[in-house]
Design a protein around this motif. Structure first.
Motif, mmCIF file in Angstrom:
data_model
loop_
_atom_site.group_PDB
_atom_site.id
_atom_site.type_symbol
_atom_site.label_atom_id
_atom_site.label_comp_id
_atom_site.label_asym_id
_atom_site.label_seq_id
_atom_site.Cartn_x
_atom_site.Cartn_y
_atom_site.Cartn_z
ATOM 1 N N THR A 48 63.239 -30.085 6.862
ATOM 2 C CA THR A 48 63.739 -28.748 6.536
ATOM 3 C C THR A 48 64.069 -28.001 7.818
ATOM 4 N N VAL A 49 65.019 -27.104 7.712
ATOM 5 C CA VAL A 49 65.321 -26.175 8.796
ATOM 6 C C VAL A 49 65.799 -24.884 8.147
ATOM 7 N N ALA A 50 65.280 -23.770 8.640
ATOM 8 C CA ALA A 50 65.614 -22.483 8.034
ATOM 9 C C ALA A 50 65.825 -21.432 9.110
ATOM 10 N N LEU A 51 66.792 -20.560 8.854
ATOM 11 C CA LEU A 51 67.099 -19.465 9.761
ATOM 12 C C LEU A 51 66.900 -18.161 9.000
ATOM 13 N N LEU A 52 66.044 -17.308 9.526
ATOM 14 C CA LEU A 52 65.755 -16.018 8.904
ATOM 15 C C LEU A 52 66.151 -14.917 9.877
ATOM 16 N N LEU A 53 67.010 -14.004 9.444
ATOM 17 C CA LEU A 53 67.456 -12.905 10.298
ATOM 18 C C LEU A 53 66.644 -11.654 10.010
ATOM 19 N N LEU A 54 66.458 -10.855 11.052
ATOM 20 C CA LEU A 54 65.639 -9.639 10.929
ATOM 21 C C LEU A 54 66.436 -8.508 10.300
ATOM 22 N N ASP A 55 65.856 -7.884 9.269
ATOM 23 C CA ASP A 55 66.368 -6.622 8.737
ATOM 24 C C ASP A 55 65.594 -5.525 9.465
ATOM 25 N N PRO A 56 66.211 -4.872 10.464
ATOM 26 C CA PRO A 56 65.451 -3.939 11.309
ATOM 27 C C PRO A 56 64.924 -2.722 10.562
ATOM 28 N N HIS A 57 65.608 -2.300 9.499
ATOM 29 C CA HIS A 57 65.165 -1.125 8.759
ATOM 30 C C HIS A 57 63.926 -1.426 7.923
ATOM 31 N N ALA A 58 63.910 -2.603 7.309
ATOM 32 C CA ALA A 58 62.763 -2.989 6.490
ATOM 33 C C ALA A 58 61.690 -3.710 7.293
ATOM 34 N N GLN A 59 62.027 -4.121 8.529
ATOM 35 C CA GLN A 59 61.133 -4.947 9.346
ATOM 36 C C GLN A 59 60.694 -6.176 8.553
ATOM 37 N N GLN A 60 61.686 -6.822 7.968
ATOM 38 C CA GLN A 60 61.474 -8.050 7.212
ATOM 39 C C GLN A 60 62.443 -9.120 7.699
ATOM 40 N N LEU A 61 62.020 -10.374 7.564
ATOM 41 C CA LEU A 61 62.881 -11.505 7.860
ATOM 42 C C LEU A 61 63.529 -11.960 6.560
ATOM 43 N N VAL A 62 64.844 -12.138 6.595
ATOM 44 C CA VAL A 62 65.600 -12.488 5.391
ATOM 45 C C VAL A 62 66.180 -13.891 5.560
ATOM 46 N N ALA A 63 65.878 -14.788 4.610
ATOM 47 C CA ALA A 63 66.420 -16.148 4.661
ATOM 48 C C ALA A 63 67.935 -16.081 4.571
ATOM 49 N N THR A 64 68.604 -16.598 5.606
ATOM 50 C CA THR A 64 70.056 -16.473 5.708
ATOM 51 C C THR A 64 70.773 -17.809 5.616
ATOM 52 N N ALA A 65 70.177 -18.865 6.176
ATOM 53 C CA ALA A 65 70.774 -20.203 6.130
ATOM 54 C C ALA A 65 69.643 -21.216 6.148
ATOM 55 N N ALA A 66 69.837 -22.346 5.467
ATOM 56 C CA ALA A 66 68.772 -23.346 5.412
ATOM 57 C C ALA A 66 69.335 -24.708 5.032
ATOM 58 N N LYS A 67 68.621 -25.745 5.446
ATOM 59 C CA LYS A 67 68.867 -27.121 5.027
ATOM 60 C C LYS A 67 67.529 -27.679 4.545
ATOM 61 N N GLY A 68 67.523 -28.141 3.309
ATOM 62 C CA GLY A 68 66.275 -28.622 2.730
ATOM 63 C C GLY A 68 65.476 -27.529 2.060
ATOM 64 N N LEU A 69 65.840 -26.277 2.329
ATOM 65 C CA LEU A 69 65.181 -25.123 1.696
ATOM 66 C C LEU A 69 66.246 -24.157 1.182
ATOM 67 N N GLU A 70 67.299 -24.728 0.588
ATOM 68 C CA GLU A 70 68.416 -23.904 0.151
ATOM 69 C C GLU A 70 68.005 -22.841 -0.870
ATOM 70 N N ASP A 71 66.991 -23.144 -1.697
ATOM 71 C CA ASP A 71 66.539 -22.164 -2.687
ATOM 72 C C ASP A 71 66.021 -20.892 -2.023
ATOM 73 N N GLU A 72 65.502 -21.037 -0.810
ATOM 74 C CA GLU A 72 65.002 -19.880 -0.075
ATOM 75 C C GLU A 72 66.126 -18.873 0.149
ATOM 76 N N VAL A 73 67.314 -19.391 0.459
ATOM 77 C CA VAL A 73 68.468 -18.518 0.677
ATOM 78 C C VAL A 73 68.980 -17.980 -0.646
ATOM 79 N N ARG A 74 69.080 -18.861 -1.649
ATOM 80 C CA ARG A 74 69.617 -18.439 -2.948
ATOM 81 C C ARG A 74 68.750 -17.353 -3.576
ATOM 82 N N GLN A 75 67.454 -17.420 -3.363
ATOM 83 C CA GLN A 75 66.538 -16.437 -3.944
ATOM 84 C C GLN A 75 66.407 -15.180 -3.088
ATOM 85 N N GLY A 76 67.082 -15.174 -1.918
ATOM 86 C CA GLY A 76 67.016 -14.010 -1.041
ATOM 87 C C GLY A 76 65.608 -13.765 -0.520
#
Length: 401
Positions: A48-76
């Protein structure tokens, strides 16, 4: 032993070339991220490989792109900075490895459902700021090496740059959509007047805060506005929208352009302290024979009347909106039958390597009385290059029928 070291060195070089391949530079931001994830999963033999980008206003990491964990992105999927594996990487801004993943180590159930046993994560940084987190996982227990960490960090650095490009493009698209939504979809058709306009977004520096507006007031006067908020991007477009709305409100309670701009000064000084805005506000009389004009740091309009040479209207320029100084002034300009009044923003007349007077002279030469305002607009665009502007271009032409 020497052969082993040679092979290890060659392998490191192969890995480095795979993620710094010059061919990747020709991909757009989204495709580059996708290709980098494919390559790093292959090079690190990860599941698996996953990229999570920072939402600076919410101070949360958001799943943006993935391989092997595509559901993580689809589910936001989102996780707070400091929580779970990715959250810890973001909070410490340091690489983190887990040779044996336990239920208490991660908060994303998809990692456990996928059977991930080992994790390696690194922060994505841009200009000293946290952009996101990149992590890889293995479904068989393993110990990630220092070379693995360095390689993933290299990929994260490149992905951070791509993410910044992508974010800039998204912001630019949003700014353009906002700006265009605030421009009149169709110009009004007040009795006795013919109107036409052009708007060209600045291609090099992105969308800014240029706008124009036309509205009929309850008294029968017609309000005409053209303005420019300094800066580029979404913030300039947002400030432009707020100033536009405020001036419309002040136009309803004041029958003097100078007074309306004076009211606008207080709003800009209090709420838009970091912004510089220039505004032309004009009011055309119900008889259409005259125009009252007040300028807040803006260029005077070009006036062209039949039988007379075109020229910049003789209207004094007061300070930009929000700047205190002497009282604002309104000037009455005659508008004979067939006359043309052309308001514009500086993007139309400013060019690199050219003094502003040259651009103004070219504009004045291009504005001539014509049967319709549309023909005047077309003549200006034909005479002045608007295909490669360095700033937004707004042009508004009013012709007295």
């Amino acid at each position: 032993m020497a052969d082993v070291e040679t092979r290890a060195s060659e392998e490191r070089l192969r890995r480095l070339e795979a993620v710094t391949d010059a061919a990747l530079s020709h991909l757009d931001a989204a495709d580059l991220l996708d290709e980098l994830l494919d390559r790093v999963r292959d090079l690190l033999e990860a599941d698996t490989v996953a990229l999570l980008l920072l939402d600076p206003h919410a101070q949360q990491l958001v799943a943006t792109a993935a391989k092997g964990l595509e559901d993580e992105v689809r589910q936001g999927y989102r996780t707070a900075v400091g929580k779970g594996f990715a959250g810890q990487v973001a909070a410490t801004r340091r690489p983190l490895t887990l040779s044996e993943v336990g239920a208490s180590d991660v908060i994303n159930p998809l990692l456990l459902e996928k059977g991930v046993r080992s994790l390696l994560g690194v922060p994505m940084m841009a200009g000293g700021d946290l952009v996101g987190v990149l992590h890889v996982g293995s479904c068989t227990p393993r110990t990630f090496t220092d070379d693995d960490v360095r390689l993933l960090q290299l990929v994260a650095d490149r992905a951070a740059a791509a993410g910044e490009i992508r974010a800039h493009r998204v912001e630019q698209t949003a700014a353009l959509a906002l700006q265009r939504s605030l421009l009149p979809a169709t110009l009004p058709r007040p009795t006795g007047l013919d109107l036409a306009a052009r708007f060209v977004p600045g291609h090099e520096f992105g969308v800014g805060g240029d706008w124009y507006d036309v509205f009929t007031l309850p008294t029968g006067w017609v309000g005409v506005v053209i303005g420019d908020v300094s800066g580029h991007g979404l913030q300039a477009a947002v400030v432009m929208g707020r100033i536009r709305s405020a001036l419309r409100a002040y136009a309803l309670i004041s029958d003097d352009p100078a007074e309306a701009l004076t009211l606008l000064d207080r709003k800009v000084r209090h709420f838009e302290t970091a912004s510089l805005a220039t505004v032309l506000y004009a009011m055309i009389a119900p008889e259409r024979d005259r125009v009252m004009v007040s300028l807040a740091g803006h260029f005077p309009p070009v006036l062209a009347a039949p039988g007379r040479p075109a020229a910049l209207a003789d209207v004094p320029v007061d300070p930009p909106a929000g700047i205190t100084g002497s009282p604002r002034r309104s000037t009455t300009v005659p508008l004979p039958p067939g006359a043309v009044l052309a308001g514009f923003t500086d993007g139309l007349v400013e060019r690199r390597g050219q003094v502003i007077d040259e651009g103004l002279d070219a504009l004045v030469a291009a504005v001539r009385p014509a049967p319709t305002a549309e023909l005047v607009c077309a003549a200006v665009v034909a005479a002045i290059d608007t295909e490669t502007p360095v700033d937004d271009v707004a042009l508004l032409v009013i012709r007295r029928s």
